[in-house]
Write an enzyme that holds these catalytic residues in place. Structure first.
Site, PDB file in Angstrom:
ATOM      1  N   GLY A  47      31.806 -41.914  18.846  1.00  0.00           N
ATOM      2  CA  GLY A  47      30.669 -42.402  19.619  1.00  0.00           C
ATOM      3  C   GLY A  47      31.118 -43.601  20.417  1.00  0.00           C
ATOM      4  N   TYR A 119      30.488 -29.200  20.940  1.00  0.00           N
ATOM      5  CA  TYR A 119      29.435 -30.145  20.555  1.00  0.00           C
ATOM      6  C   TYR A 119      28.248 -29.412  19.926  1.00  0.00           C
ATOM      7  CZ  TYR A 119      31.679 -33.855  23.291  1.00  0.00           C
ATOM      8  OH  TYR A 119      32.561 -34.795  23.769  1.00  0.00           O
ATOM      9  N   ARG A 121      25.038 -31.116  19.419  1.00  0.00           N
ATOM     10  CA  ARG A 121      24.229 -32.329  19.532  1.00  0.00           C
ATOM     11  C   ARG A 121      22.889 -32.064  20.202  1.00  0.00           C
ATOM     12  NH1 ARG A 121      27.945 -35.734  23.645  1.00  0.00           N
ATOM     13  NH2 ARG A 121      26.851 -37.494  22.681  1.00  0.00           N
ATOM     14  N   ARG A 182      30.551 -37.972  31.564  1.00  0.00           N
ATOM     15  CA  ARG A 182      30.982 -36.783  30.832  1.00  0.00           C
ATOM     16  C   ARG A 182      30.427 -35.563  31.550  1.00  0.00           C
ATOM     17  NH1 ARG A 182      33.728 -40.178  28.987  1.00  0.00           N
ATOM     18  NH2 ARG A 182      34.010 -40.770  26.787  1.00  0.00           N
ATOM     19  N   LYS A 236      38.853 -49.083  36.386  1.00  0.00           N
ATOM     20  CA  LYS A 236      40.005 -48.643  35.609  1.00  0.00           C
ATOM     21  C   LYS A 236      40.778 -47.598  36.412  1.00  0.00           C
ATOM     22  CE  LYS A 236      37.152 -47.571  32.353  1.00  0.00           C
ATOM     23  NZ  LYS A 236      36.592 -47.017  31.087  1.00  0.00           N
ATOM     24  N   ALA A 242      44.088 -51.984  36.147  1.00  0.00           N
ATOM     25  CA  ALA A 242      42.673 -52.194  36.450  1.00  0.00           C
ATOM     26  C   ALA A 242      42.530 -53.228  37.556  1.00  0.00           C
ATOM     27  CB  ALA A 242      41.913 -52.654  35.210  1.00  0.00           C
ATOM     28  N   ASP A 298      36.908 -46.949  25.257  1.00  0.00           N
ATOM     29  CA  ASP A 298      36.022 -47.771  24.439  1.00  0.00           C
ATOM     30  C   ASP A 298      36.760 -49.019  23.950  1.00  0.00           C
ATOM     31  OD1 ASP A 298      34.253 -45.630  24.729  1.00  0.00           O
ATOM     32  OD2 ASP A 298      34.934 -44.702  22.865  1.00  0.00           O
TER      33      ASP A 298
END
Length: 377
Positions: A47, A119, A121, A182, A236, A242, A298
């Site tokens: 997550g 997935y 979900r 996504r 990024k 970056a 992340d």
């Protein structure tokens, strides 16, 4: 100037970062191959927002994760595992009807054609998050509120929640937004809404590749032009590193003049000045011996936010992002212990030549050596 930093009032008791989003139980393959051929899977968690919270807590910050999980064993596992990193999970809500989301993935890099993710979900507990059922008093209690575009794609109610949380309001904390586009979540949807949400944030993380895919915008300068409002935009650029645009932007983001939303932060990475002008900071990426290319985005956000909380200059914020990402890239899963703070600080302070010579491989975070000794052959 260096862009916004989190406020310091009541620093001894205030949560540093509150992260909102869906976390799922992840089933990791026991060996490479198609999902149809993998004989068994190990259980983990995944997550984007909970990954950020776990990395920040492991780095010594007061982090909280707010989400919604099912009243099931997978929900128990998620809450217990995230809490084990030192994350405050007291505001997580349990849904008595909807299940906790799960997914399976192959061992290959997400960027390859052979990578598969399955997935489960749809109709998850997290997809039912809305302005009516999340604890606003907890969400707005931190110095930084970290959000992600993944949440916006889960349901109309989740999108309404993000629109409400990114709206200007008295006492709003600094809002950090990772675009996290996504494509599979936006099939049949309009990913341009991610641009709307990003423009309402104070700090934005976005990849050049996802900006082109989601919005048709090419190049760092064009991305900044499309996001004129945020005080800091971190573009990024993969192996190129970056580019950070930081400056005084027109219009108030929050009426909390003494809080995180309007604080300029400490340090400087170049000339800045008049409202609407930018300081542009380019920081090369590290050379990393990659074990698994998952969770790096992340971790980068967590490293940047950690340095932002500490009021470090922009260059050091990006370098800490690269270092946190390198820690995750050199292990098999999405999460790992970050390098010790003094170790990371020594590396982030290297001159440009020494930074360019660094090459980090598995086990590097456990090293407690002088910067010149961290290089691998």
């Amino acid at each position: 100037m260096s862009g916004p930093a989190a406020g310091t009032a009541d620093a001894a008791t205030t949560t540093d970062v509150v992260c909102l989003g869906e976390s799922m139980v992840t089933f990791l393959p026991s060996q490479p191959g198609r999902l149809a051929d993998v004989p068994s899977f190990g259980r983990g968690i995944g997550g984007a927002e909970s990954n950020v919270a776990c990395a920040l807590a492991a780095a010594g910050h007061r982090a909280a994760w707010v989400g919604r999980v099912g009243a099931d064993g997978f929900g128990d596992h998620l809450v217990e595992t995230i809490a084990s990193y030192g994350v405050d999970t007291s505001a997580v809500r349990r849904d008595p009807v909807r299940p906790t989301g799960i997914y399976f993935r192959t061992a290959t890099d997400r960027g390859t054609d052979t990578h598969e993710v399955a997935y489960y979900r749809a109709g998850s507990a997290a997809s039912a998050m809305s302005p009516d059922n999340v604890p606003y008093e907890d969400l707005l209690a931190g110095r930084i509120l970290h959000l992600s575009g993944i949440t916006a794609a889960l349901s109309a109610d989740c999108l309404a929640l993000l629109r409400d949380l990114t709206a200007p309001r008295p006492g709003r904390p600094l809002v950090s937004f990772d675009v996290n586009h996504r494509p599979h979540l936006w099939r049949g949807g309009d990913a341009s809404v991610l641009l709307e949400l990003a423009r309402r944030a104070d700090l934005v993380f976005v990849g050049e590749d996802e900006a082109e895919e989601a919005w048709g915008i090419v190049g760092a300068e064009a991305i900044r032009a499309a996001l004129p409002e945020p005080a800091v935009v971190v573009v990024k650029r993969g192996s190129a590193g970056a580019t950070v645009f930081s400056g005084l932007r027109p219009g108030p983001r929050s009426s909390n003049a003494g809080g995180a939303g309007n604080a300029a932060g400490a340090g400087s990475s170049g000339a800045g000045g008049a409202e609407g002008s930018d300081t542009v900071t380019l920081v090369p990426a590290l050379r990393v011996d990659v074990v698994a290319a998952v969770g790096a985005g992340d971790a980068f956000a967590a490293g940047f936010l950690s340095a932002t909380l500490r009021g470090l200059p922009v260059r050091e914020r990006v370098r800490h992002g690269h270092l946190m990402a390198a820690a995750v890239l050199t292990v098999p899963g999405d999460l790992t212990d970050p390098p010790a703070r003094d170790h990371a600080d020594r590396l982030a302070a290297l001159d440009d030549d020494a930074w360019g010579r660094l090459r980090l491989g598995p086990g590097w975070t456990a090293a407690d050596r002088a910067p010149e000794e961290v290089r691998t052959p």
